[in-house]
Design a protein around this motif. Structure first.
Motif, PDB file in Angstrom:
ATOM      1  N   GLY A  21     -20.307   1.674 -11.538  1.00 40.60           N
ATOM      2  CA  GLY A  21     -20.925   3.230 -11.510  1.00 40.60           C
ATOM      3  C   GLY A  21     -20.767   3.874  -9.856  1.00 40.60           C
ATOM      4  O   GLY A  21     -20.723   5.103  -9.740  1.00 40.60           O
ATOM      5  N   LYS A  22     -20.373   3.024  -8.934  1.00 37.72           N
ATOM      6  CA  LYS A  22     -20.054   3.532  -7.803  1.00 37.72           C
ATOM      7  C   LYS A  22     -18.693   3.606  -7.520  1.00 37.72           C
ATOM      8  O   LYS A  22     -17.782   3.715  -6.573  1.00 37.72           O
ATOM      9  N   HIS A  23     -17.960   3.717  -8.735  1.00 36.84           N
ATOM     10  CA  HIS A  23     -16.330   3.728  -8.913  1.00 36.84           C
ATOM     11  C   HIS A  23     -15.496   2.736  -8.062  1.00 36.84           C
ATOM     12  O   HIS A  23     -14.386   2.760  -7.902  1.00 36.84           O
ATOM     13  N   GLU A  24     -16.146   1.521  -7.918  1.00 41.88           N
ATOM     14  CA  GLU A  24     -15.316   0.403  -7.591  1.00 41.88           C
ATOM     15  C   GLU A  24     -14.175  -0.022  -8.599  1.00 41.88           C
ATOM     16  O   GLU A  24     -14.564  -0.418  -9.658  1.00 41.88           O
ATOM     17  N   PRO A  25     -13.130  -0.182  -8.281  1.00 39.41           N
ATOM     18  CA  PRO A  25     -11.888  -0.550  -9.075  1.00 39.41           C
ATOM     19  C   PRO A  25     -12.350  -1.909  -9.791  1.00 39.41           C
ATOM     20  O   PRO A  25     -12.588  -2.906  -9.005  1.00 39.41           O
ATOM     21  N   VAL A  26     -12.048  -2.099 -11.062  1.00 39.11           N
ATOM     22  CA  VAL A  26     -12.413  -3.196 -11.733  1.00 39.11           C
ATOM     23  C   VAL A  26     -11.652  -4.520 -11.125  1.00 39.11           C
ATOM     24  O   VAL A  26     -12.048  -5.322 -11.288  1.00 39.11           O
ATOM     25  N   GLN A  27     -10.522  -4.112 -10.728  1.00 36.89           N
ATOM     26  CA  GLN A  27      -9.600  -5.334 -10.294  1.00 36.89           C
ATOM     27  C   GLN A  27     -10.026  -5.686  -8.914  1.00 36.89           C
ATOM     28  O   GLN A  27      -9.818  -6.854  -8.721  1.00 36.89           O
ATOM     29  N   TYR A  28     -10.959  -5.074  -8.099  1.00 27.38           N
ATOM     30  CA  TYR A  28     -11.564  -5.657  -6.914  1.00 27.38           C
ATOM     31  C   TYR A  28     -12.754  -6.321  -7.430  1.00 27.38           C
ATOM     32  O   TYR A  28     -13.120  -7.522  -6.903  1.00 27.38           O
ATOM     33  N   ILE A  29     -13.478  -5.851  -8.312  1.00 27.78           N
ATOM     34  CA  ILE A  29     -14.814  -6.477  -8.663  1.00 27.78           C
ATOM     35  C   ILE A  29     -14.414  -7.793  -9.417  1.00 27.78           C
ATOM     36  O   ILE A  29     -15.116  -8.911  -8.932  1.00 27.78           O
ATOM     37  N   PHE A  30     -13.423  -7.875 -10.022  1.00 26.96           N
ATOM     38  CA  PHE A  30     -13.054  -9.379 -10.425  1.00 26.96           C
ATOM     39  C   PHE A  30     -11.885  -9.847  -9.879  1.00 26.96           C
ATOM     40  O   PHE A  30     -11.587 -11.198 -10.041  1.00 26.96           O
ATOM     41  N   GLY A  31     -11.365  -9.400  -8.708  1.00 27.16           N
ATOM     42  CA  GLY A  31     -10.632  -9.998  -7.826  1.00 27.16           C
ATOM     43  C   GLY A  31      -9.079 -10.328  -8.579  1.00 27.16           C
ATOM     44  O   GLY A  31      -8.263 -11.145  -8.060  1.00 27.16           O
ATOM     45  N   LYS A  32      -8.818  -9.377  -9.717  1.00 23.05           N
ATOM     46  CA  LYS A  32      -7.468  -9.707 -10.431  1.00 23.05           C
ATOM     47  C   LYS A  32      -6.591  -8.444 -10.712  1.00 23.05           C
ATOM     48  O   LYS A  32      -7.383  -7.505 -11.111  1.00 23.05           O
ATOM     49  N   ALA A  33      -5.340  -8.495 -10.938  1.00 24.21           N
ATOM     50  CA  ALA A  33      -4.625  -7.236 -11.370  1.00 24.21           C
ATOM     51  C   ALA A  33      -3.510  -7.868 -12.022  1.00 24.21           C
ATOM     52  O   ALA A  33      -3.062  -8.913 -11.914  1.00 24.21           O
ATOM     53  N   TYR A  34      -3.003  -7.057 -12.907  1.00 29.12           N
ATOM     54  CA  TYR A  34      -2.030  -7.585 -13.853  1.00 29.12           C
ATOM     55  C   TYR A  34      -0.534  -6.669 -13.504  1.00 29.12           C
ATOM     56  O   TYR A  34      -0.703  -5.669 -13.310  1.00 29.12           O
ATOM     57  N   PHE A  35       0.448  -7.466 -13.072  1.00 23.70           N
ATOM     58  CA  PHE A  35       1.822  -6.679 -12.847  1.00 23.70           C
ATOM     59  C   PHE A  35       2.735  -7.397 -13.322  1.00 23.70           C
ATOM     60  O   PHE A  35       3.140  -8.487 -12.959  1.00 23.70           O
ATOM     61  N   HIS A  36       3.721  -6.717 -14.065  1.00 23.29           N
ATOM     62  CA  HIS A  36       4.906  -7.236 -14.669  1.00 23.29           C
ATOM     63  C   HIS A  36       4.872  -8.541 -15.190  1.00 23.29           C
ATOM     64  O   HIS A  36       5.475  -9.816 -14.805  1.00 23.29           O
ATOM     65  N   GLY A  37       3.841  -8.806 -15.942  1.00 24.01           N
ATOM     66  CA  GLY A  37       3.387 -10.011 -16.757  1.00 24.01           C
ATOM     67  C   GLY A  37       2.727 -11.019 -15.615  1.00 24.01           C
ATOM     68  O   GLY A  37       2.670 -12.173 -16.149  1.00 24.01           O
ATOM     69  N   LEU A  38       2.488 -10.749 -14.783  1.00 22.59           N
ATOM     70  CA  LEU A  38       1.898 -11.929 -13.676  1.00 22.59           C
ATOM     71  C   LEU A  38       0.338 -11.438 -13.411  1.00 22.59           C
ATOM     72  O   LEU A  38       0.034 -10.144 -13.288  1.00 22.59           O
ATOM     73  N   ALA A  39      -0.446 -12.492 -13.419  1.00 24.36           N
ATOM     74  CA  ALA A  39      -1.860 -12.195 -13.004  1.00 24.36           C
ATOM     75  C   ALA A  39      -1.888 -12.398 -11.572  1.00 24.36           C
ATOM     76  O   ALA A  39      -1.438 -13.414 -11.028  1.00 24.36           O
ATOM     77  N   LEU A  40      -2.239 -11.300 -10.749  1.00 26.60           N
ATOM     78  CA  LEU A  40      -2.288 -11.346  -9.087  1.00 26.60           C
ATOM     79  C   LEU A  40      -3.824 -11.351  -8.668  1.00 26.60           C
ATOM     80  O   LEU A  40      -4.557 -10.801  -9.159  1.00 26.60           O
ATOM     81  N   SER A  41      -3.978 -12.269  -7.544  1.00 25.09           N
ATOM     82  CA  SER A  41      -5.479 -12.197  -6.977  1.00 25.09           C
ATOM     83  C   SER A  41      -5.065 -10.706  -6.029  1.00 25.09           C
ATOM     84  O   SER A  41      -4.131 -10.594  -5.351  1.00 25.09           O
ATOM     85  N   VAL A  42      -6.292  -9.897  -6.135  1.00 27.92           N
ATOM     86  CA  VAL A  42      -6.238  -8.696  -5.402  1.00 27.92           C
ATOM     87  C   VAL A  42      -7.730  -8.684  -4.538  1.00 27.92           C
ATOM     88  O   VAL A  42      -8.548  -9.291  -5.062  1.00 27.92           O
ATOM     89  N   ASP A  43      -7.601  -8.053  -3.457  1.00 29.50           N
ATOM     90  CA  ASP A  43      -8.818  -7.743  -2.803  1.00 29.50           C
ATOM     91  C   ASP A  43      -8.687  -6.442  -2.048  1.00 29.50           C
ATOM     92  O   ASP A  43      -7.410  -6.025  -1.871  1.00 29.50           O
ATOM     93  N   PRO A  44      -9.840  -5.931  -1.292  1.00 29.21           N
ATOM     94  CA  PRO A  44      -9.746  -4.774  -0.663  1.00 29.21           C
ATOM     95  C   PRO A  44      -8.558  -4.639   0.404  1.00 29.21           C
ATOM     96  O   PRO A  44      -8.546  -3.395   0.929  1.00 29.21           O
TER      97      PRO A  44
END
Ligand SMILES: C[S@@+](CC[C@H](N)C(=O)[O-])C[C@H]1O[C@@H](n2cnc3c(N)ncnc32)[C@H](O)[C@@H]1O
Length: 279
Positions: free
Chosen positions: A66-89
């Motif tokens: 609701g505060k527009h925080e990206p879902v990737q930061y909420i769960f600490g994960k993003a997908y890129f070129h077939g890889l699951a990567l850890s992400v943070d702010p």
């Protein structure tokens, strides 16, 4: 509360912030991460009661979305070129357009052994995707941000990909001798356009990764080209939002003596530059 009711609650709470298609995609992210259910399974679980611990997690996630925080930061994960990567702010969330940049390099350089440097590596997404696709390449990444480098190293370790990351500041005199290819998605957004940017980007993603110097927006793109020229690399691949590609090419001509080609993304926008040394 059952899952059908929870889904209605999710949509109702977030309907003002997101379009319908975005909500669907966000709901499926959340159901995957919180319940461990894929799309199909989620629809067979409508009548299941939501466990109390899950419900608390759902409420927390709904509040953050609701505060527009990206879902990737909420769960600490993003997908890129077939890889699951850890992400943070501390790192930019890898974008689909950048996957196209990776695909371009892979298409141009099939099998030959190459030494490649990803400049401004952030999460390490470009370097790791290249290494994953070309195990015989020597791939490294540099960034000015110590926190981003820690995330990139964590990703390399989790994915068991042999990519080294080290600190380097593009504003310094740098020696990248020995690399064949530089690839970079550097900060290129001019300051002053903040009003047109999504809240989720502006308020949550690192400004160090987004914004170019106010007085000289193509600065980092030119620096990568300049260093590549000085160090004798054969190719430089750059991502930008080249709305004024002719101005950008003119700007880069002072830095690179070889050819400069503007490449378009899948949406037809001029977005990439391929700088190639004259043979
Ligand atoms: C647009 S982000 C790209 C991140 C990643 N490569 C990607 O495509 O998702 C730009 C990156 O450049 C880094 N950066 C910013 N200023 C820099 C500098 N002076 N020298 C080196 N890297 C810098 C930022 O920390 C950030 O990780």
């Amino acid at each position: 509360m059952d899952h059908a009711t929870l889904r209605q609650h999710f949509y109702r709470q977030l309907t003002e912030q997101y379009l319908q298609g975005e909500l669907q995609s966000l709901y499926h992210w959340c159901v995957q991460e919180i319940e461990g259910w894929g799309r199909a399974e989620a629809y067979t679980r409508n009548e299941n009661a939501v466990a109390p611990a899950s419900l608390q997690r759902w409420e927390e996630v709904i509040e953050r979305l609701g505060k527009h925080e990206p879902v990737q930061y909420i769960f600490g994960k993003a997908y890129f070129h077939g890889l699951a990567l850890s992400v943070d702010p501390s790192v930019l969330i890898p974008r689909p357009e950048t996957e196209e940049l990776v695909a371009m390099v892979l298409k141009d350089h099939a099998a030959t052994r190459l030494r490649v440097l990803d400049v401004g590596t952030g999460s390490g997404c470009i370097a790791l995707a290249l290494k994953n696709a070309r195990k015989n390449w020597q791939v490294e990444g540099v960034d000015v941000s110590t926190a981003a480098l820690a995330t990139a190293r964590r990703n390399a370790s989790e994915l068991q990909l042999d990519v080294a990351f080290r600190e380097a500041d593009l504003r310094d005199e740098l020696d990248f001798t020995g690399y064949d290819v530089l690839i970079s998605n550097p900060p290129y957004i001019p300051t002053g356009v903040e009003d047109s940017m999504d809240k989720s980007v502006l308020e949550f993603e690192p400004h160090l990764a987004l914004f170019a110097p106010k007085e000289d927006p193509p600065y980092f793109l030119r620096r990568v080209a300049e260093i590549g020229e000085k160090c004798g690399v054969s190719d430089v691949y750059l991502e930008t939002h080249a709305t004024e590609e002719e101005t950008l090419v003119t700007n880069l001509k002072s830095a690179w003596s070889g050819s400069i080609a503007v490449k378009h993304d899948l949406a037809g926008r001029p977005r990439f530059l391929h700088l190639e040394r004259n043979k």
